[in-house]
Design a protein around this motif. Structure first.
Motif, short mmCIF file in Angstrom:
data_model
loop_
_atom_site.label_atom_id
_atom_site.label_comp_id
_atom_site.label_asym_id
_atom_site.label_seq_id
_atom_site.Cartn_x
_atom_site.Cartn_y
_atom_site.Cartn_z
N ILE A 195 12.11 36.20 82.12
CA ILE A 195 12.89 34.85 81.50
C ILE A 195 14.37 34.90 80.95
CG2 ILE A 195 12.71 32.58 80.79
CD1 ILE A 195 9.70 32.61 81.44
N PHE A 196 14.49 35.32 79.45
CA PHE A 196 15.37 35.65 79.20
C PHE A 196 16.47 37.23 79.68
CE2 PHE A 196 18.14 38.08 75.86
CZ PHE A 196 18.66 37.16 75.26
N LEU A 197 16.14 37.88 80.11
CA LEU A 197 17.38 38.51 80.81
C LEU A 197 17.55 38.17 82.08
CD1 LEU A 197 15.12 42.00 79.50
CD2 LEU A 197 17.58 41.26 77.95
N THR A 198 16.67 37.73 82.78
CA THR A 198 17.03 37.79 84.19
C THR A 198 18.76 37.56 84.41
OG1 THR A 198 15.18 37.22 84.75
CG2 THR A 198 16.69 36.49 86.37
N PRO A 199 19.19 35.54 83.98
CA PRO A 199 20.41 35.14 84.48
C PRO A 199 21.38 36.02 83.51
CG PRO A 199 18.73 33.82 82.91
CD PRO A 199 18.10 34.91 82.99
N PHE A 200 21.37 37.10 82.57
CA PHE A 200 22.29 37.82 82.68
C PHE A 200 22.76 39.30 82.99
CE2 PHE A 200 20.38 36.09 78.43
CZ PHE A 200 22.43 35.66 77.56
N VAL A 201 21.10 39.96 83.89
CA VAL A 201 21.75 40.66 84.73
C VAL A 201 22.08 39.67 86.11
CG1 VAL A 201 19.85 41.84 86.50
CG2 VAL A 201 19.87 41.72 84.22
N GLY A 202 21.73 38.29 85.66
CA GLY A 202 22.39 38.09 87.81
C GLY A 202 24.37 38.32 87.31
N LEU B 100 29.79 43.99 89.07
CA LEU B 100 29.56 44.59 89.74
C LEU B 100 29.27 45.09 91.24
CD1 LEU B 100 26.65 46.43 87.44
CD2 LEU B 100 29.32 46.80 87.46
N GLY B 101 29.66 44.03 91.99
CA GLY B 101 29.44 43.40 92.83
C GLY B 101 28.49 43.74 93.29
N ALA B 102 26.84 43.55 92.98
CA ALA B 102 25.20 43.84 93.49
C ALA B 102 25.15 42.87 94.42
CB ALA B 102 24.95 44.19 92.75
N THR B 103 25.95 42.50 95.63
CA THR B 103 25.98 40.83 96.14
C THR B 103 24.83 41.03 97.51
OG1 THR B 103 28.25 40.82 96.68
CG2 THR B 103 27.27 39.19 94.79
N ASP B 104 24.95 40.09 97.74
CA ASP B 104 23.83 40.22 99.27
C ASP B 104 24.17 39.27 100.41
OD1 ASP B 104 22.44 39.99 101.36
OD2 ASP B 104 20.57 41.30 99.89
N LYS B 105 25.21 39.32 101.00
CA LYS B 105 25.79 38.53 102.20
C LYS B 105 24.86 38.06 102.91
CE LYS B 105 30.14 40.14 100.73
NZ LYS B 105 29.50 41.35 99.22
N PRO B 106 24.79 36.86 103.61
CA PRO B 106 24.49 36.44 105.16
C PRO B 106 24.92 37.27 106.00
CG PRO B 106 25.33 34.49 103.68
CD PRO B 106 26.17 35.92 102.80
N GLY C 31 18.54 42.13 90.58
CA GLY C 31 17.05 41.07 89.68
C GLY C 31 16.63 42.16 89.27
N GLY C 32 15.79 43.38 89.81
CA GLY C 32 15.10 43.61 89.25
C GLY C 32 15.28 44.91 88.05
N LEU C 33 16.49 44.91 88.16
CA LEU C 33 16.96 45.87 86.77
C LEU C 33 16.79 45.30 85.05
CD1 LEU C 33 18.68 47.35 84.60
CD2 LEU C 33 20.84 45.82 85.14
N MET D 184 15.96 40.99 93.98
CA MET D 184 15.93 41.53 93.05
C MET D 184 16.02 43.02 93.73
SD MET D 184 11.57 43.35 94.00
CE MET D 184 11.26 41.59 93.20
N GLY D 185 16.55 43.28 95.33
CA GLY D 185 17.15 44.05 95.45
C GLY D 185 15.90 45.82 95.51
N ASP D 186 17.23 46.24 96.05
CA ASP D 186 16.45 47.63 95.79
C ASP D 186 15.97 48.01 94.51
OD1 ASP D 186 16.62 47.73 98.63
OD2 ASP D 186 17.33 49.75 98.59
N THR D 187 17.07 47.92 93.59
CA THR D 187 16.55 47.46 92.08
C THR D 187 15.31 47.23 91.58
OG1 THR D 187 18.34 47.50 91.84
CG2 THR D 187 17.29 47.95 90.22
N GLY D 188 14.57 46.05 92.49
CA GLY D 188 12.90 45.71 91.57
C GLY D 188 12.63 46.40 93.02
#
Length: 349
Positions: free
Chosen positions: A14-21, A27-33, A47-49, A207-211
């Protein structure tokens, strides 16, 4: 201690997820529609990080001698790096596959994890895999990694289904007295539940492929640790536990063969797509698939205590129900209804 580990992992996530976002955007790790996506705005992925970091920190805090588990951790780190690279740079299939094989090789060759034999039902003989034991183990790990990755198509779907599978694995590990498998499963459960606070519909981060790759890797490894070198019946248990992702992957392959498409081709006909096409909302679809995953988990627990004949009857029933469900929702295509056509023929006057 087990509940403590789960809670620590949950709070860390819960604490780390906003920072990873925030890091994902930088880093450009975004998902475009696009036409295959169900979201309508740019979303941070990777977000899997947060799931991995929560798992890793809690693992170090609660494991007395984590050095013995270095192959598990190093394999997980390789998977995370591959997932992050894909979330940032969108890797091609080949390097992603090679990274998955490398992670599997680490846990198999360095960690000594391999399925060497099974005892066949109704026979006294043991089926020894011999030189095939390592390839079979690697195939299992890579297959489950990709199965979890394939169902990651809706907010909270892969995380929730993975959590249900891990709850089942943890329950069966506790029944067997395997505290290590139970501990690792509970740590990942806590990490994933914390992340789901931000990932359930409407999601704030993916979560992306990372998660997805990390969860697939952990589930594959834990299922082997808990059920390797056992009877054929027990070997089926992890397959039942992972009934939703395995079924979706299996019928995706069938669909592409029937429709004469490449096996690796992407489409919008997975289980969650079919349910949405039937009129279910985003949230209803996710909750329905959660329910299906929970049914598979319960069936796996019942299966593990059943007699030989009871287990065979249960498996036959599960396979028939899956086939009818698949044909009803058009998971392969609208014309694929072999069993329903037989049933309809028999019901005609």
């Amino acid at each position: 201690m087990l509940i403590g580990a789960l809670l620590v992992a949950f709070l860390l996530s819960i604490f780390l997820t906003p920072f990873v976002g925030k890091l994902a955007f930088k880093l450009g790790a975004t998902d475009k529609p696009n036409e295959r996506k169900v979201h309508s705005k740019i979303m941070p992925r990777m977000g899997g990080l947060a799931i991995f970091l929560s798992f890793f920190i809690t693992f170090l805090l609660f494991m007395n001698d984590f050095r013995e588990q270095l192959p598990l951790l190093v394999g997980a780190l390789v998977i995370i790096l591959i997932g992050m690279a894909d979330d940032i740079f969108e890797l091609r299939a080949a390097p992603k596959f090679l990274g998955q094989v490398l992670a599997a090789l680490i846990i198999v060759l360095w960690g000594g994890l391999e399925v060497e034999f099974i005892n066949l039902p109704f026979f006294t003989d043991t089926l020894e895999f011999g030189v095939l034991s390592i390839p079979i183990t690697i195939l299992w790990i890579v297959s489950i990694i990709n199965a979890i990755n394939l169902i990651d198509g809706l907010d909270g779907l892969a995380g929730g289904v993975s959590t249900i599978a891990l709850v089942t694995i943890a329950t069966m590990a506790l029944i067997k007295g395997d505290l290590f498998v139970a501990m690792v499963a509970l740590i990942v459960i806590g990490s994933t539940l914390g992340f789901l606070k931000y990932n359930f519909h409407p999601a704030k981060i993916f979560m992306g492929d990372t998660g997805a790759l990390f969860l697939g890797y952990i589930i594959a490894v834990l299922s082997l640790l808990g059920f390797k070198n056992v009877t054929m019946i027990s070997l089926i248990v992890p397959i039942i536990i992972l009934g939703v992702p395995i079924s979706d992957t299996f019928f995706a392959i069938i669909r592409r063969v029937v429709n004469k498409q490449p096996i690796s081709a992407a489409d919008k006909s997975h289980l969650h797509h079919c349910l949405i096409n039937l009129g279910f909302t985003h949230k209803q679809t996710v909750l329905l698939i959660y329910a299906l995953a929970a049914c598979f988990g319960l069936a796996a627990i019942i299966f593990s205590f059943a007699t030989m004949w009871g287990a065979l009857i249960l498996v036959t029933g599960i396979l028939l129900i899956i086939e009818i469900f698949v044909e009803k929702i058009g998971l392969v295509n609208s014309n694929y209804q072999p069993l329903l056509k037989i049933l309809n023929f028999k019901n005609k006057p």
